[in-house]
Design a protein around this motif. Structure first.
Motif, mmCIF file in Angstrom:
data_model
loop_
_atom_site.group_PDB
_atom_site.id
_atom_site.type_symbol
_atom_site.label_atom_id
_atom_site.label_comp_id
_atom_site.label_asym_id
_atom_site.label_seq_id
_atom_site.Cartn_x
_atom_site.Cartn_y
_atom_site.Cartn_z
ATOM 1 N N LEU A 59 -7.170 -6.598 -3.731
ATOM 2 C CA LEU A 59 -6.992 -5.493 -4.944
ATOM 3 C C LEU A 59 -8.169 -5.707 -6.113
ATOM 4 C CD1 LEU A 59 -3.204 -4.917 -5.051
ATOM 5 C CD2 LEU A 59 -4.863 -4.132 -3.308
ATOM 6 N N ASP A 86 -7.578 -0.424 -1.744
ATOM 7 C CA ASP A 86 -6.327 -0.025 -1.907
ATOM 8 C C ASP A 86 -5.498 -0.324 -0.583
ATOM 9 O OD1 ASP A 86 -7.483 1.607 0.047
ATOM 10 O OD2 ASP A 86 -6.888 3.550 -1.036
ATOM 11 N N ARG A 87 -5.833 -1.054 0.281
ATOM 12 C CA ARG A 87 -5.033 -1.656 1.426
ATOM 13 C C ARG A 87 -5.140 -3.207 1.826
ATOM 14 N NH1 ARG A 87 -4.493 2.798 5.037
ATOM 15 N NH2 ARG A 87 -5.440 4.487 4.489
ATOM 16 N N HIS A 136 -1.014 0.432 2.857
ATOM 17 C CA HIS A 136 -1.518 1.099 1.891
ATOM 18 C C HIS A 136 -0.705 0.730 0.696
ATOM 19 C CE1 HIS A 136 -3.157 4.303 -0.889
ATOM 20 N NE2 HIS A 136 -1.692 4.427 -1.169
ATOM 21 N N GLU A 185 0.027 1.031 -3.396
ATOM 22 C CA GLU A 185 0.280 1.884 -4.736
ATOM 23 C C GLU A 185 0.781 1.064 -5.765
ATOM 24 O OE1 GLU A 185 2.639 5.259 -4.260
ATOM 25 O OE2 GLU A 185 1.912 5.863 -2.005
ATOM 26 N N TYR A 240 3.893 -3.433 -7.197
ATOM 27 C CA TYR A 240 3.192 -2.629 -6.348
ATOM 28 C C TYR A 240 4.199 -2.066 -5.392
ATOM 29 C CZ TYR A 240 -0.907 -4.749 -8.175
ATOM 30 O OH TYR A 240 -2.056 -5.576 -8.970
ATOM 31 N N ARG A 246 -0.591 6.483 4.501
ATOM 32 C CA ARG A 246 -0.473 7.519 3.514
ATOM 33 C C ARG A 246 0.633 8.581 3.905
ATOM 34 N NH1 ARG A 246 -3.891 7.238 -0.692
ATOM 35 N NH2 ARG A 246 -5.996 5.792 -0.312
ATOM 36 N N GLY A 283 -0.932 5.638 -5.910
ATOM 37 C CA GLY A 283 -1.835 4.882 -5.527
ATOM 38 C C GLY A 283 -3.370 5.222 -6.002
ATOM 39 N N GLU A 284 -3.509 6.253 -6.461
ATOM 40 C CA GLU A 284 -5.055 6.885 -6.891
ATOM 41 C C GLU A 284 -4.982 6.941 -8.471
ATOM 42 O OE1 GLU A 284 -6.513 10.126 -4.853
ATOM 43 O OE2 GLU A 284 -6.133 9.439 -2.980
ATOM 44 N N SER A 285 -5.755 6.141 -9.122
ATOM 45 C CA SER A 285 -6.007 6.073 -10.339
ATOM 46 C C SER A 285 -6.949 7.046 -11.036
ATOM 47 C CB SER A 285 -6.378 4.687 -10.897
ATOM 48 O OG SER A 285 -6.326 4.546 -12.195
#
Length: 498
Positions: free
Chosen positions: A269, A274-275, A285, A287, A293, A299, A326-328
């Motif tokens: 990370l 992201d995996r 995955h 997040e 986490y 997904r 999980g997406e910033s």
């Protein structure tokens, strides 16, 4: 844990161990005769000599000054068990004319306390806060050798490689962090060679085990709170295999139960991945949550609908950040204010009410609707609902974590989590109020705690660094000989001058 003691007298010759080992010391170093020492000691000498340690070295290297050492202790995992260490060792050390020492994992002294008559001689051999007693820095000694071997050790008199400490005997035991499984430091008792009692090694070993047990209990309590706060994220997977993971990589909850390792490697990370791949080949995955986490097997898709996961990071100097599934995403101030307001009002807000909370009496509903439209384009219409405006997701926030810790009386946890003000550039009435409530609540909890270590942490934290009353209280609480007191007094003088 296995331990190593010292034979005080040769049963055959009757020669004292101190005199015999003095001869052995010179003989072993000169490689003459058939002289031998304990295997543990000889191997340590070999490691030390390979690290270019000179037996004539006068002092260990000084890595930090006392003030920085205390600051490092405040941030160290052993800080949480210092009351236990003091209660179990300091009075004994003072009565027996010894010094109690706590080091970090690298052998640097973070804390030292003991009989006043011994502190002066200890100063002269460099047994002070900030000095490094690893084998690589000062050769064979109980702290450094214990850390090198990962076991309790006693080093007597001339078993030390460096001659300057031949008048001393030390016993030390390493401490393992139950969270990471790594050695995080050592507990040591050192004294004049003729005053160390054989039972000291057992005492230090037992105290290290007590410290580990207390840390383990604290960790179990923290894990349970973390599970309770984040179980909704796991439930949001709706049957998809997943797990909750602490910031250090321990899995504390998983579905299905019993099909997860105790720990995962989070190192990938740090490179932006992201995996994660488990040892059994499963790809997960990841997040990010406010406190750890969420792992999931895949997904989420339309075929497996589930609630979204939304994490808000709005404390401190950095740009406001939202993490959606999980997406910033980095935010500008206004959308961050809207999300903060909606997180503070999970029941939802009308356009009129939201406009008032953000702009006051001059609030304009049209402006709010435009901001909402742009924000929905970013995070999705299925996350930001209308009529009323509300967040349809499993939401966690860093400021909510601080508020919750304060409500539950976990002041130290609240202080550690609070990296700074809430959206510090915001002038929105709702944000100002929440920010002030957070800072005032944290300040009151600290100043009323009667905990000198907590007050010191607050006074050196960015939220309390300019707080005159906190520094004055710290001066009153710290004893005259504590080096932190002089720093606090200097800070008080500067704040008064300003």
């Amino acid at each position: 844990m296995p331990v190593d003691g010292v034979v005080e007298r040769d049963p055959k010759s009757g020669v004292s161990a101190s005199a015999a080992i003095t001869e052995l010391f010179e003989a072993v170093l000169d490689d003459t005769g058939d002289a031998t020492v304990r295997t543990l000691v000889s191997e340590s000498w070999q490691r030390s000599l390979a690290a270019a340690i000179d037996p004539a070295t006068p002092l260990p290297p000084l890595r930090f000054d006392p003030a920085e050492s205390r600051a490092r202790l405040d941030a160290h995992p052993l800080h949480r068990v210092m009351p236990l260490l003091r209660a179990n060792l300091v009075s004994i050390a003072e009565e027996a004319m010894h010094v109690v020492v706590v080091t970090d994992e690298e052998g640097t002294v973070l804390w030292r306390e003991g009989a006043s008559a011994v502190l002066g001689p200890a100063d002269r051999v460099g047994l002070v806060e900030g000095s490094n007693w690893s084998e690589e820095a000062i050769g064979t000694n109980a702290m450094g050798t214990g850390l090198a071997l990962g076991r309790p050790v006693q080093i007597h008199s001339t078993e030390h490689l460096v001659r300057a400490v031949h008048a001393w005997t030390c016993v030390a035991a390493p401490v393992t962090d139950p969270d990471t499984g790594r050695i995080i430091g050592a507990i040591d008792i050192t004294g004049p060679r003729r005053t160390i009692h054989p039972a000291m090694l057992a005492l230090v070993t037992a105290t290290a085990q007590l410290a580990e047990n207390q840390m383990r209990m604290q960790l179990a309590i923290a894990d349970e709170r973390l599970r309770a706060r984040n179980q909704g994220h796991l439930a949001s997977l709706r049957g998809t295999p997943g797990a909750l993971v602490t910031p250090t990589g321990r899995i504390i909850a998983g579905d299905p139960f019993g099909e997860w390792p105790e720990r995962v490697d989070l190192e990938p990370l740090s490179t932006g991945a992201d995996r994660l791949r488990l040892q059994d080949g499963r790809v997960l995955h990841v997040e990010p949550l406010a406190e750890g986490y969420l792992l999931s097997m895949a997904r989420r898709t339309a075929a497996a609908p589930a609630r979204h996961s939304l994490s808000l990071r709005f404390l401190g100097d950095g740009a406001p950040t939202v993490v959606l599934d999980g997406e910033s995403h980095t935010l500008t101030l206004r959308p961050a204010e809207i999300l903060a307001a909606l997180a503070l009002h999970p029941e939802g807000l009308t356009a009129e009410r939201l406009a008032f909370l953000l702009y006051g009496d001059d609030g304009n509903q049209t402006t709010v609707r435009g901001e909402i439209h742009r924000l929905r384009a970013l995070i999705g219409t299925d996350v930001l609902k209308t009529r009323p405006y509300r967040l349809d997701a499993v939401v966690d926030t860093d400021f909510g974590t601080v508020r919750r810790a304060l409500r539950e009386g976990r002041v130290a946890d609240a202080l550690r989590t609070c990296s700074g003000p809430l959206l510090q550039r915001s002038d929105a009435p709702e944000i100002r109020g929440a920010r002030d409530e957070l800072e005032v609540g944290l300040r009151r909890a600290v100043l009323e705690s009667d905990d000198v270590e907590l007050v010191h942490t607050y006074a050196t934290h960015r939220v309390g660094s300019e707080d005159l009353e906190a520094h004055e209280l710290l001066v009153d609480m710290l004893p005259a000989g504590d080096p932190r007191r002089a720093i606090a007094e200097s800070r008080v003088a500067r704040l008064l001058a300003d």
